[in-house]
Design a protein around this motif. Sequence first.
Motif, PDB file in Angstrom:
ATOM      1  N   HIS A 224       0.835  -1.207   0.000  1.00  0.00           N
ATOM      2  CA  HIS A 224       0.000   0.000   0.000  1.00  0.00           C
ATOM      3  C   HIS A 224       0.872   1.260   0.000  1.00  0.00           C
ATOM      4  CE1 HIS A 224      -3.764   2.201   1.148  1.00  0.00           C
ATOM      5  NE2 HIS A 224      -2.893   3.026   1.693  1.00  0.00           N
ATOM      6  N   ARG A 225       1.845   1.281   0.880  1.00  0.00           N
ATOM      7  CA  ARG A 225       2.681   2.477   1.001  1.00  0.00           C
ATOM      8  C   ARG A 225       3.662   2.594  -0.159  1.00  0.00           C
ATOM      9  NH1 ARG A 225       2.457   1.158   7.000  1.00  0.00           N
ATOM     10  NH2 ARG A 225       0.986   2.704   7.807  1.00  0.00           N
ATOM     11  N   ALA A 226       4.186   1.470  -0.634  1.00  0.00           N
ATOM     12  CA  ALA A 226       5.136   1.520  -1.749  1.00  0.00           C
ATOM     13  C   ALA A 226       4.475   2.020  -3.025  1.00  0.00           C
ATOM     14  CB  ALA A 226       5.740   0.136  -1.979  1.00  0.00           C
ATOM     15  N   LEU A 227       3.244   1.588  -3.269  1.00  0.00           N
ATOM     16  CA  LEU A 227       2.535   1.995  -4.480  1.00  0.00           C
ATOM     17  C   LEU A 227       1.949   3.406  -4.370  1.00  0.00           C
ATOM     18  CD1 LEU A 227       0.649  -1.361  -5.191  1.00  0.00           C
ATOM     19  CD2 LEU A 227       2.539  -0.409  -6.526  1.00  0.00           C
TER      20      LEU A 227
ATOM     21  N   TYR B 284      -7.707   2.882   0.453  1.00  0.00           N
ATOM     22  CA  TYR B 284      -7.784   1.425   0.539  1.00  0.00           C
ATOM     23  C   TYR B 284      -6.894   0.815  -0.540  1.00  0.00           C
ATOM     24  CZ  TYR B 284     -10.550   1.587  -3.720  1.00  0.00           C
ATOM     25  OH  TYR B 284     -10.943   1.788  -5.012  1.00  0.00           O
ATOM     26  N   SER B 285      -6.638  -0.468  -0.422  1.00  0.00           N
ATOM     27  CA  SER B 285      -5.974  -1.213  -1.499  1.00  0.00           C
ATOM     28  C   SER B 285      -6.280  -2.694  -1.340  1.00  0.00           C
ATOM     29  CB  SER B 285      -4.455  -0.976  -1.504  1.00  0.00           C
ATOM     30  OG  SER B 285      -3.871  -1.335  -0.267  1.00  0.00           O
ATOM     31  N   LEU B 286      -6.212  -3.422  -2.457  1.00  0.00           N
ATOM     32  CA  LEU B 286      -6.521  -4.853  -2.509  1.00  0.00           C
ATOM     33  C   LEU B 286      -5.401  -5.590  -3.228  1.00  0.00           C
ATOM     34  CD1 LEU B 286     -10.056  -4.087  -3.691  1.00  0.00           C
ATOM     35  CD2 LEU B 286      -9.783  -5.826  -1.951  1.00  0.00           C
ATOM     36  N   TYR B 287      -5.130  -6.835  -2.780  1.00  0.00           N
ATOM     37  CA  TYR B 287      -4.041  -7.607  -3.376  1.00  0.00           C
ATOM     38  C   TYR B 287      -4.421  -9.077  -3.514  1.00  0.00           C
ATOM     39  CZ  TYR B 287      -1.829  -3.373  -1.835  1.00  0.00           C
ATOM     40  OH  TYR B 287      -1.556  -2.048  -1.637  1.00  0.00           O
ATOM     41  N   ASP B 288      -4.043  -9.658  -4.653  1.00  0.00           N
ATOM     42  CA  ASP B 288      -4.141 -11.096  -4.836  1.00  0.00           C
ATOM     43  C   ASP B 288      -2.829 -11.703  -4.375  1.00  0.00           C
ATOM     44  OD1 ASP B 288      -6.710 -11.165  -5.765  1.00  0.00           O
ATOM     45  OD2 ASP B 288      -6.162 -11.166  -7.875  1.00  0.00           O
ATOM     46  N   VAL B 289      -2.938 -12.740  -3.526  1.00  0.00           N
ATOM     47  CA  VAL B 289      -1.766 -13.304  -2.868  1.00  0.00           C
ATOM     48  C   VAL B 289      -1.782 -14.824  -2.990  1.00  0.00           C
ATOM     49  CG1 VAL B 289      -0.499 -13.509  -0.690  1.00  0.00           C
ATOM     50  CG2 VAL B 289      -1.747 -11.396  -1.213  1.00  0.00           C
ATOM     51  N   ARG B 290      -0.655 -15.381  -3.386  1.00  0.00           N
ATOM     52  CA  ARG B 290      -0.481 -16.837  -3.446  1.00  0.00           C
ATOM     53  C   ARG B 290       0.320 -17.260  -2.218  1.00  0.00           C
ATOM     54  NH1 ARG B 290      -2.594 -20.723  -7.214  1.00  0.00           N
ATOM     55  NH2 ARG B 290      -1.152 -22.493  -7.322  1.00  0.00           N
ATOM     56  N   ILE B 291      -0.145 -18.286  -1.528  1.00  0.00           N
ATOM     57  CA  ILE B 291       0.535 -18.783  -0.330  1.00  0.00           C
ATOM     58  C   ILE B 291       1.055 -20.181  -0.628  1.00  0.00           C
ATOM     59  CG2 ILE B 291       0.294 -19.314   2.126  1.00  0.00           C
ATOM     60  CD1 ILE B 291      -2.192 -17.396   2.057  1.00  0.00           C
ATOM     61  N   ASP B 292       2.367 -20.375  -0.524  1.00  0.00           N
ATOM     62  CA  ASP B 292       2.938 -21.672  -0.877  1.00  0.00           C
ATOM     63  C   ASP B 292       2.666 -22.704   0.226  1.00  0.00           C
ATOM     64  OD1 ASP B 292       4.849 -21.404   1.157  1.00  0.00           O
ATOM     65  OD2 ASP B 292       6.485 -20.894  -0.200  1.00  0.00           O
ATOM     66  N   PRO B 293       2.977 -23.979  -0.020  1.00  0.00           N
ATOM     67  CA  PRO B 293       2.691 -25.020   0.975  1.00  0.00           C
ATOM     68  C   PRO B 293       3.386 -24.809   2.320  1.00  0.00           C
ATOM     69  CG  PRO B 293       3.056 -26.011  -1.169  1.00  0.00           C
ATOM     70  CD  PRO B 293       3.422 -24.570  -1.306  1.00  0.00           C
ATOM     71  N   GLN B 294       4.456 -23.995   2.331  1.00  0.00           N
ATOM     72  CA  GLN B 294       5.155 -23.707   3.593  1.00  0.00           C
ATOM     73  C   GLN B 294       4.562 -22.506   4.327  1.00  0.00           C
ATOM     74  OE1 GLN B 294       7.040 -24.387   0.574  1.00  0.00           O
ATOM     75  NE2 GLN B 294       6.860 -26.472   1.377  1.00  0.00           N
ATOM     76  N   GLY B 295       3.512 -21.917   3.756  1.00  0.00           N
ATOM     77  CA  GLY B 295       2.849 -20.801   4.420  1.00  0.00           C
ATOM     78  C   GLY B 295       3.441 -19.438   4.125  1.00  0.00           C
TER      79      GLY B 295
END
Length: 269
Positions: free
Chosen positions: A193-196, A201-212
């Motif tokens: 949010h701060r970098a962009l 508000y802001s929204l993000y799509d996030v992938r979480i690997d099997p290790q979390g």
Amino acid sequence: VPHMFCLPGMTTYRALFDAMKIPLVGNDAGVMALSTNKAQSRAVVAAAGVKVPEAEILNKGDRPKMQPPFVLKPCNEDNSMGITLYTGKDGQSLDEALETAFSFDSEVLCERYIALGREVRCSVLEREDGSLELLPCLEYFLSEENPIRASKDKLVTDSRGVPVTVTTGGRKCPADIDDTLREKLEHLATRSHRALGCRDYSLYDVRIDPQGEPYFLEACLYCSFAPKSVIVGMSAGKGTEQREVFETLVNRAIARQKRAAEAPQLLGM
């Protein structure tokens, strides 16, 4: 509150509102333009310490240097249009995958495939004091047969293939997030949010690997604040109604415009 999801609506018209000094909820035109380019936005958040998958940018005629599996994404396209998970197995054609991606854009992001653990959308809201609140997350349920979200998982189309609404199945909000993962998602979302340079508000799509470990996939900065919109749904997960979310952000935009109008104007040469 802009309700135009097209690129001119997210950029040109927002800039026009700013020029006309019309209070605007959400991010300004420059931030929206940055978010629509997946390669540029991921570079910005990565520089701020946010984890992103390994990637390379391809132009027409280029071929990926990394070994599969990887995901080919048009840099400037929404709703997973033109995306292919290329594994190199079962006779899958790399040329066809590249042709599909380049049919949507002249630049393609080739991104290392993150093994299926979980996929979530997370969001932060700015508080009055400027601090950020992580809202309850939305989880999308995927499978080994369908390990990434394709356009069919995001949009419902009519008989002509024209999108008519968003899909609603295969998801849960609030997602079951433990304290450890929540802390990681909060770090990712607040840093992004701060970098962009996001606002409100802001929204993000996030992938979480099997290790979390969570990885930033893309910023999704559009919200209509309709009853079924994502931020409204996430806010409902903590007991906040649509009207309260909407009125809070509208009143903040009005107050922001008033402060700007009252601020002394410095004229340079």
